[in-house]
Write an enzyme that holds these catalytic residues in place. Structure first.
Site, PDB file in Angstrom:
ATOM      1  N   GLY A 159     -75.627  69.124   1.613  1.00 30.24           N
ATOM      2  CA  GLY A 159     -76.970  68.616   1.844  1.00 30.24           C
ATOM      3  C   GLY A 159     -77.094  67.105   1.839  1.00 30.24           C
ATOM      4  N   GLY A 212     -70.423  71.854  -3.966  1.00 32.64           N
ATOM      5  CA  GLY A 212     -70.228  72.054  -2.530  1.00 32.64           C
ATOM      6  C   GLY A 212     -71.525  71.992  -1.758  1.00 32.64           C
ATOM      7  CD  GLU A 213     -73.185  75.449  -2.797  1.00 31.36           C
ATOM      8  OE1 GLU A 213     -72.351  76.169  -2.218  1.00 31.36           O
ATOM      9  OE2 GLU A 213     -73.027  75.039  -3.973  1.00 31.36           O
ATOM     10  CE1 TYR A 214     -75.960  65.019  -4.562  1.00 35.16           C
ATOM     11  CE2 TYR A 214     -73.643  64.680  -4.032  1.00 35.16           C
ATOM     12  CZ  TYR A 214     -74.890  64.169  -4.319  1.00 35.16           C
ATOM     13  OH  TYR A 214     -75.069  62.801  -4.362  1.00 35.16           O
TER      14      TYR A 214
END
EC number: 2.4.99.12
Length: 411
Positions: free
Chosen positions: A64, A59-61
């Site tokens: 970003g 999710g963070e990938y």
């Protein structure tokens, strides 16, 4: 307090190794971390200029990615190192085209932090949202290497803002700048005297909006859907799937098609799910040679297709909020201008509250509420289209975080 943190890290490292033989996901992480330094040694030279991007998980990938892509384009001669903490991020994006090297972040001991930074020596480090690791961040600070945190979201009950959170709080001050998703997070940072902070919004809005400029065509979904209304349920868990099975078996008319994309792709669970459905059902893994137009339910037993499948939705359901697993990404269907149904456990997801308040998203607590909302959206085209357009408007109004971050990095 740092002594307690470091002791905890060593105990956690030992605990993970002990549990690994009994847990496949943990085993992947332990094995992957054991290979990190060799992978870096084999792919980086002392003379390489590098950028380092760190994400906790998938999710963070995705959050970003718009910034990563822009920096990849800007720094074409640099090598990019991408790290993950979770196997669910690493396993899916270990071949990411935005990075030259993809590895697990080593466990945050002081020794590992020094070894990692000796090998990577990044000109710029970007952490996404959270996953704050004090030893590696303090080591960056001591070496006077630039680091920023983007799409940060903080809550008052987090350790950073408690009397016992000195070690983690100190780690926040290693970032030269923090870009938050909202004003509340900025206010919390200022309450601990961290003032180099800007409200840029959430880069996920830029990420999902870019999907509209991509080719979202899937021939097999077009064959399945035809001219019928289509309900797509994405990232579902058992409580979500039970709602759909009951609706399909007892409420659905033949003119409506259903696509289920479970979060966990487990052969036995998928088989059991298919057997519970009383109408013609096809699996993605068995679609070849099938007349897809005859099926009413399509179960997607693979990963990586959901974002494009939402393109074909007239109504979307996003899983995770009927239980305690956590609501999955609601922005992915929202960008395609469709109404969204979710469960009622969404208090930690401000985008859900915003879309509910705007009238584009509907929260349900039980089967009866689910049936009522879904039937109304199926039968009332005007409400369906109006609700969907509100979700797209919400995405449009909130994109732009990437531009602010890139403008800062030009300084």
């Amino acid at each position: 307090m740092s002594l307690i943190y470091n002791l905890g890290i060593y105990l956690a490292q030992l605990g993970l190794k002990c549990v690994a033989p009994f847990n496949k996901k943990i085993a992947l992480g332990v094995k992957g971390r054991s290979e990190t330094f060799n992978t870096l040694k084999n792919n980086l030279k002392k003379t390489d200029k590098t950028l380092w991007f760190h994400c906790a998980s998938l999710g963070e990938y995705e959050q970003g990615l718009p910034v990563f892509k822009a920096l990849r384009e800007r720094y074409k001669t640099h090598k990019i190192v991408l790290t993950f903490f979770s196997p669910s991020g690493y396993q899916i994006r270990k071949n990411s085209p935005i990075a030259d090297v993809v590895v697990y972040l080593p466990i945050d001991t002081k020794k590992n932090a020094k070894t990692f930074l000796n090998m990577v020596n990044p000109e710029l480090t970007i952490f996404v949202k959270y996953d704050i690791w004090p030893n590696v961040l303090n080591e960056l600070k001591q070496r006077q290497l630039r680091a920023i945190l983007i799409s940060a979201a903080f809550r008052e009950n987090q350790s950073f803002f408690k009397f016992y959170g000195k070690t983690l709080r100190k780690a926040l001050f290693t970032f030269e700048h923090i870009f938050t998703q909202n004003e509340a997070s900025k206010t919390l940072l200022e309450s601990i005297n961290y003032n180099t902070v800007s409200v840029s919004g959430d880069t996920r809005f830029d990420r999902v909006y870019s999907q509209l400029n991509q080719n979202n065509q899937l021939d097999f979904i077009e064959d399945f859907k035809g001219n019928n209304l289509c309900v797509v349920a994405g990232s579902t868990w058992l409580p979500d799937e039970n709602l759909f099975i009951n609706f399909v078996n007892n409420e659905a008319s033949k003119g409506v098609k259903f696509i289920l994309a479970p979060h966990n792709i487990n052969h036995a669970q998928i088989k059991n799910l298919k057997e519970k459905v009383h109408t013609e059902t096809v699996l993605f893994s068995e679609k070849d040679g099938k007349n897809l137009s005859k099926a009413q339910v399509f179960i997607i037993d693979t990963i990586g297709l959901l974002t494009k499948i939402y393109h074909y939705a007239d109504i979307a359901y996003v899983g995770g909020a009927m239980g305690n697993t956590g609501l999955h990404n609601t922005l992915e269907p929202a960008v395609f201008g469709v109404p969204i149904i979710i469960g009622n456990n969404h208090v930690k997801f401000p985008e859900a509250k915003s879309m509910i308040d705007m009238g584009g998203m509907f929260s349900i607590s039980n089967q009866n509420e689910f049936n009522a909302v879904l039937n109304e959206l199926i039968k009332n085209e005007a409400k369906r289209l109006d609700s969907g357009s509100k979700n797209l408007d919400y995405i449009k109004k909130n994109k732009g975080a990437v531009i602010q971050i890139l403008d800062y990095l030009r300084i």
